[in-house]
Design an enzyme around this catalytic site. Sequence first.
Site, PDB file in Angstrom:
ATOM      1  N   LYS A  49       0.849  -1.192   0.000  1.00 41.25           N
ATOM      2  CA  LYS A  49       0.000   0.000   0.000  1.00 41.25           C
ATOM      3  C   LYS A  49       0.885   1.242   0.000  1.00 41.25           C
ATOM      4  O   LYS A  49       1.803   1.361   0.836  1.00 41.25           O
ATOM      5  CB  LYS A  49      -0.838  -0.011   1.293  1.00 41.25           C
ATOM      6  CG  LYS A  49      -2.314   0.182   1.088  1.00 41.25           C
ATOM      7  CD  LYS A  49      -3.036   0.003   2.422  1.00 41.25           C
ATOM      8  CE  LYS A  49      -4.395   0.633   2.379  1.00 41.25           C
ATOM      9  NZ  LYS A  49      -5.065   0.601   3.677  1.00 41.25           N
TER      10      LYS A  49
HETATM   11  O1  G3P Z   1      -9.185   1.543   4.664  1.00 40.16           O
HETATM   12  C1  G3P Z   1      -8.861   2.806   5.125  1.00 40.16           C
HETATM   13  C2  G3P Z   1      -9.336   2.954   6.502  1.00 40.16           C
HETATM   14  O2  G3P Z   1      -8.533   2.216   7.351  1.00 40.16           O
HETATM   15  C3  G3P Z   1      -9.455   4.335   6.977  1.00 40.16           C
HETATM   16  O3  G3P Z   1     -10.594   4.350   7.739  1.00 40.16           O
HETATM   17  O4  G3P Z   1     -12.146   5.191   9.400  1.00 40.16           O
HETATM   18  O5  G3P Z   1      -9.692   5.703   9.584  1.00 40.16           O
HETATM   19  O6  G3P Z   1     -11.077   6.768   7.832  1.00 40.16           O
HETATM   20  P1  G3P Z   1     -10.884   5.580   8.693  1.00 40.16           P
END
Ligand code: G3P
Length: 213
Positions: free
Chosen positions: A83
Amino acid sequence: MQLFLDTANQAEVEAAVRMGVISGVTTNPSLVAKESGDYLARSKYFCQLVNGPISVEAIALDYEGMLKEARELAAIDERIVVKLPLTEDALAAINVLSKEGIKTNATLIFSANQALLAARCGATYVSPFVGRLNDIGQDGMTLIEEIKTIFVQFGIKSQIIAASIRSPRQVTEAALIGADIATVPFKILQQMIAHPQTDLGIAKFAADWQKRQ
Ligand code: G3P
């Protein structure tokens, strides 16, 4: 649409694999930082357990560093997906890695142009962040729609991972739009399972069974 689990937690991955509902796992530095232990060893374990793509984010942010780290990560297991956050250096790194057969996931994508660029340099996956766009008053699902339309229009093979998912409804919407994958936190997976009418129905069936003659 496939489901990936967005976590670095071993118990959560094991529980989701037991149910047979996930095809891959995505992690990021914030998720990995919440867990103790050797994350590279755990990533290798996830590869064997899930038998699908496991995204692990490179920490390096410069071109040379990204390439070095990506090659080291990819050597852990053929199912590792590297990633990289969408920057000029990352695009250049993805361009090289894709030619070496190393799978990549362009992350922190917040516009259709960023997704198009990532796809054009050979990213295996693009990860638009739905929830974080909603956080700043934009519509994350519109971004998924735009990327899907462009990818279909031009026969682009990079797969769309709807990421930063914050509700079960967003999973449904991503599926309706035609995202290839939604990556969901374990809590959202549990919310997808649960329905009050299911609970009521189970209770009623059990009560009626007890009353049988
Ligand atoms: O897949 C990306 C994710 O981990 C981010 O999620 O909720 O931290 O925006 P969030």
